[in-house]
Design a protein around this motif. Structure first.
Motif, PDB file in Angstrom:
ATOM      1  N   ALA A 126       0.847  -1.191   0.000  1.00 33.74           N
ATOM      2  CA  ALA A 126       0.000   0.000   0.000  1.00 33.74           C
ATOM      3  C   ALA A 126       0.884   1.242   0.000  1.00 33.74           C
ATOM      4  O   ALA A 126       0.437   2.336  -0.339  1.00 33.74           O
ATOM      5  N   GLY A 127       2.135   1.079   0.378  1.00 32.62           N
ATOM      6  CA  GLY A 127       3.080   2.198   0.318  1.00 32.62           C
ATOM      7  C   GLY A 127       2.742   3.310   1.295  1.00 32.62           C
ATOM      8  O   GLY A 127       3.036   4.469   1.042  1.00 32.62           O
ATOM      9  N   ILE A 128       2.096   2.945   2.413  1.00 30.89           N
ATOM     10  CA  ILE A 128       1.788   3.971   3.421  1.00 30.89           C
ATOM     11  C   ILE A 128       2.898   3.899   4.475  1.00 30.89           C
ATOM     12  O   ILE A 128       2.897   3.021   5.337  1.00 30.89           O
ATOM     13  N   GLU A 129       3.840   4.793   4.347  1.00 30.80           N
ATOM     14  CA  GLU A 129       5.014   4.754   5.219  1.00 30.80           C
ATOM     15  C   GLU A 129       5.217   6.110   5.891  1.00 30.80           C
ATOM     16  O   GLU A 129       4.950   7.144   5.267  1.00 30.80           O
ATOM     17  N   HIS A 130       5.703   6.079   7.102  1.00 26.80           N
ATOM     18  CA  HIS A 130       5.948   7.321   7.839  1.00 26.80           C
ATOM     19  C   HIS A 130       7.191   7.210   8.693  1.00 26.80           C
ATOM     20  O   HIS A 130       7.448   6.156   9.262  1.00 26.80           O
ATOM     21  N   GLN A 131       7.896   8.339   8.814  1.00 28.05           N
ATOM     22  CA  GLN A 131       8.888   8.435   9.886  1.00 28.05           C
ATOM     23  C   GLN A 131       8.186   9.098  11.056  1.00 28.05           C
ATOM     24  O   GLN A 131       7.558  10.148  10.911  1.00 28.05           O
ATOM     25  N   GLN A 132       8.324   8.475  12.242  1.00 29.81           N
ATOM     26  CA  GLN A 132       7.576   8.995  13.394  1.00 29.81           C
ATOM     27  C   GLN A 132       8.449   9.570  14.485  1.00 29.81           C
ATOM     28  O   GLN A 132       8.017  10.419  15.253  1.00 29.81           O
ATOM     29  N   THR A 133       9.657   9.037  14.586  1.00 26.94           N
ATOM     30  CA  THR A 133      10.588   9.567  15.592  1.00 26.94           C
ATOM     31  C   THR A 133      11.952   9.629  14.927  1.00 26.94           C
ATOM     32  O   THR A 133      12.096   9.242  13.759  1.00 26.94           O
ATOM     33  N   ASP A 134      12.959  10.091  15.657  1.00 22.12           N
ATOM     34  CA  ASP A 134      14.307  10.110  15.072  1.00 22.12           C
ATOM     35  C   ASP A 134      14.733   8.715  14.654  1.00 22.12           C
ATOM     36  O   ASP A 134      15.438   8.534  13.665  1.00 22.12           O
ATOM     37  N   GLU A 135      14.285   7.727  15.444  1.00 23.63           N
ATOM     38  CA  GLU A 135      14.838   6.380  15.238  1.00 23.63           C
ATOM     39  C   GLU A 135      13.914   5.400  14.526  1.00 23.63           C
ATOM     40  O   GLU A 135      14.351   4.321  14.153  1.00 23.63           O
ATOM     41  N   VAL A 136      12.651   5.772  14.373  1.00 22.06           N
ATOM     42  CA  VAL A 136      11.705   4.739  13.914  1.00 22.06           C
ATOM     43  C   VAL A 136      10.858   5.192  12.720  1.00 22.06           C
ATOM     44  O   VAL A 136      10.308   6.294  12.709  1.00 22.06           O
ATOM     45  N   VAL A 137      10.783   4.303  11.727  1.00 20.07           N
ATOM     46  CA  VAL A 137       9.890   4.497  10.583  1.00 20.07           C
ATOM     47  C   VAL A 137       8.904   3.333  10.567  1.00 20.07           C
ATOM     48  O   VAL A 137       9.183   2.270  11.119  1.00 20.07           O
ATOM     49  N   GLN A 138       7.766   3.533   9.934  1.00 18.03           N
ATOM     50  CA  GLN A 138       6.804   2.432   9.875  1.00 18.03           C
ATOM     51  C   GLN A 138       6.228   2.294   8.475  1.00 18.03           C
ATOM     52  O   GLN A 138       6.213   3.231   7.685  1.00 18.03           O
ATOM     53  N   CYS A 139       5.759   1.074   8.162  1.00 21.90           N
ATOM     54  CA  CYS A 139       5.058   0.795   6.908  1.00 21.90           C
ATOM     55  C   CYS A 139       3.793   0.044   7.285  1.00 21.90           C
ATOM     56  O   CYS A 139       3.857  -0.940   8.013  1.00 21.90           O
ATOM     57  N   LEU A 140       2.653   0.533   6.853  1.00 23.13           N
ATOM     58  CA  LEU A 140       1.397  -0.120   7.237  1.00 23.13           C
ATOM     59  C   LEU A 140       1.128  -1.321   6.360  1.00 23.13           C
ATOM     60  O   LEU A 140       1.166  -1.237   5.139  1.00 23.13           O
ATOM     61  N   LYS A 141       0.843  -2.437   7.006  1.00 24.39           N
ATOM     62  CA  LYS A 141       0.503  -3.657   6.268  1.00 24.39           C
ATOM     63  C   LYS A 141      -1.016  -3.771   6.285  1.00 24.39           C
ATOM     64  O   LYS A 141      -1.615  -4.019   7.330  1.00 24.39           O
ATOM     65  N   LEU A 142      -1.630  -3.541   5.151  1.00 22.99           N
ATOM     66  CA  LEU A 142      -3.093  -3.554   5.082  1.00 22.99           C
ATOM     67  C   LEU A 142      -3.564  -4.844   4.420  1.00 22.99           C
ATOM     68  O   LEU A 142      -3.164  -5.160   3.300  1.00 22.99           O
ATOM     69  N   ILE A 143      -4.398  -5.570   5.135  1.00 24.58           N
ATOM     70  CA  ILE A 143      -4.988  -6.798   4.592  1.00 24.58           C
ATOM     71  C   ILE A 143      -6.493  -6.644   4.771  1.00 24.58           C
ATOM     72  O   ILE A 143      -6.956  -6.311   5.866  1.00 24.58           O
ATOM     73  N   SER A 144      -7.264  -6.841   3.696  1.00 23.99           N
ATOM     74  CA  SER A 144      -8.715  -6.675   3.824  1.00 23.99           C
ATOM     75  C   SER A 144      -9.430  -8.001   3.597  1.00 23.99           C
ATOM     76  O   SER A 144      -8.901  -8.884   2.914  1.00 23.99           O
TER      77      SER A 144
END
Ligand code: NAD
Length: 478
Positions: A126-144
């Motif tokens: 889904a390509g929904i990615e964010h940097q949230q803190t200095d040290e951590v990034v996330q990528c959302l895993k969406l399953i429907s």
């Protein structure tokens, strides 16, 4: 006559597309070709998705798209045309047959014949990615649920239509209980509707190892997007070569057919490339549009050519191969073999009608949904979770209390281990106080309190139950 859209792509694309079209037209394919330009040139003209609006119109009008590989230019800012096409057109099923051609193409797995059916629209793509803190990034895993139902049903319908005996599902639901758990659950539900087809589930890690070691133990394998991406390349490679495999991307309205390999720029323009992968894609296209007789004729001629040892450089082996040929000569040899069948390899015989009829997804009645807590994610550069808990408790209100803190999913409060390594990204779980319920107002109050207390709340996730069943996972170690 079926009108199809054709894109000759980049690198070796034009050569292998010409060879493919020559072969299928010589075999009597009733197709009218409308050509569009996609890929490197279009990207470099400033179009970040590598395709123009006019080309989209044509693809949507014709509904059937045969695409050669394209080159995605280096550097940021360019969107993958493949991913965009699959998602825009709702091409939810990616079908990749991987069959060995032993003893004519070298493989350690002479009796391998598997079809990987990969979910094509969801998951980490889904390509929904964010940097949230200095040290951590996330990528959302969406399953429907619709995504799972469509792909799993496609796998069983495919197995039924093509006389396959077993459908295997690969997931990692021992870890991802919600996302992969849903995929597995839907697999079990739908499998029950196909009692004549054997079904089984493997955890992806050991399943992948087994597939790479003993592929003959599998028949059709269905899996979420990322696993399917990786394992279909592995399967194609261990069957003989990635250069031999084609793929179909199927949606409710449109379909796209291609080779699984890329544009191999270093081989471009030298009449070297193997057109077989794209040809296999084109044969799936012919089957899709009901021209199964033509597909069968070409496949048998192709098998015969492989069997005769007429090979392009990528599969050429002293001893097994007889003649090393270029792209054009290979195509000519296949055309010369139209009407012939292989002697040692098994000739194919396709059913007249291989169209899969899948029911439209039916949305279920909504479950009873209740808010049962909230996770507040906090950016904090301290080390001791107990210190953070002290701070965070100050933002509780009369209805909700801090129940747990995790760091990268591991519970660190209460009763954490001092050995657990912590980053600056903390998940603080708030649950209702006994005999109280939680509302969205409580969440707003907690966040307002965080503002006052100078706590950097970076995001929240509401915790829900659906028909009384928790719709969230526990902290690891909870
Ligand atoms: P690649 O698949 O193009 O090449 C990998 C290796 O396989 C190379 O050694 C190549 O020579 C060989 N090879 C591939 N196809 C062959 C064929 N038909 N005949 C003979 N040998 C063949 O992968 P790559 O080098 O990683 O990528 C090159 C470009 O292709 C990149 O720009 C990438 O983005 C793009 N790509 C496009 C697609 C697509 O359009 N579907 C898929 C993958 C990669």
């Amino acid at each position: 006559m079926t009108k199809i859209t054709v894109a000759k792509g980049d690198g070796i694309g034009p050569e292998i597309m010409d060879a493919t079209l020559d072969i299928i037209l010589a075999a009597g394919a009733k197709i009218e070709i409308e050509e569009i330009e996609v890929g490197e040139k279009v990207y470099l003209q400033g179009n970040t998705s590598g395709i123009s609006t006019d080309s989209w119109e044509i693809i949507r009008r014709n509904k059937v798209f045969l695409k050669a590989p394209i080159t995605t230019p280096q550097g940021g800012g360019y969107k993958s045309l493949n991913v965009t096409t699959r998602k825009f057109l709702g091409l939810y099923a990616n079908v990749r047959p991987c069959k060995s051609l032993s003893p004519f193409v070298q493989t350690k797995h002479p009796i391998m014949d598997i079809v990987i059916i990969r979910e094509n629209e969801e998951d980490l793509y889904a390509g929904i990615e964010h940097q949230q803190t200095d040290e951590v990034v996330q990528c959302l895993k969406l399953i429907s649920r619709p995504g799972c139902e469509k792909i799993v049903r496609y796998a069983f319908e495919y197995a039924r239509q093509y006389g396959r005996k077993k459908v295997t599902c690969f997931t990692k639901d021992n870890i991802m209980k919600q996302t992969d758990g849903l995929f597995h659950q839907v697999f079990d539900e739908i499998a029950r509707e196909y009692p004549e087809i054997e079904n089984e589930h493997w955890i992806i890690d050991i399943g992948a190892a087994k597939m790479a070691d003993t592929p003959e133990a599998f028949d059709v394998i269905v899996m979420p997007n990322l696993y399917g991406d990786v394992l279909s390349d592995v399967a194609a490679q261990i069957a003989g070569s990635v250069g031999l495999a084609g793929s179909a991307n199927i949606g409710e309205e449109c379909a796209m057919f291609e080779a699984i390999h890329g544009s191999a720029p270093r081989r471009a323009g030298q009449n070297l490339a193997n057109p077989s992968g794209l040809l296999q894609g084109a044969l799936m296209m012919l089957t899709h549009i009901g021209q199964t007789e033509v597909a069968e004729k070409v496949q048998n001629a192709w098998l015969k050519t492989i069997e005769e040892g007429i090979h392009t450089y990528d599969i050429y082996k002293e001893g097994t191969s007889k003649q090393k040929v270029g792209t054009k000569e290979f195509a000519k040899a296949v055309i010369a073999n139209l009407g012939n069948k292989p002697n040692t390899l098994k000739p194919v015989s396709y059913a007249k009608n291989t169209t899969l009829h899948l029911p439209k997804y039916q949305r279920r009645p909504a479950a009873q949904k209740a808010l049962v807590g909230v996770d507040v994610f906090v950016h904090w550069a301290g080390n001791n979770p107990d210190d953070l808990a002290e701070m965070v408790k100050k933002i509780e209100n009369k209805n909700v209390k801090l129940s747990m803190i995790t760091n990268r999913g591991i519970k660190v409060y209460p009763d954490g281990f001092k050995e657990t390594f912590c980053t600056d990204h903390w998940r603080c779980r708030f649950k209702p106080v006994e005999n109280k319920t939680i509302s969205k107002n409580d969440i707003i109050e907690v966040l307002s309190n965080a503002l006052v207390e100078n706590i950097d709340a970076i995001k929240t996730e509401n915790l829900y139950s659906f028909d009384g069943k928790d719709g969230y996972s526990l902290g690891q170690g909870q």
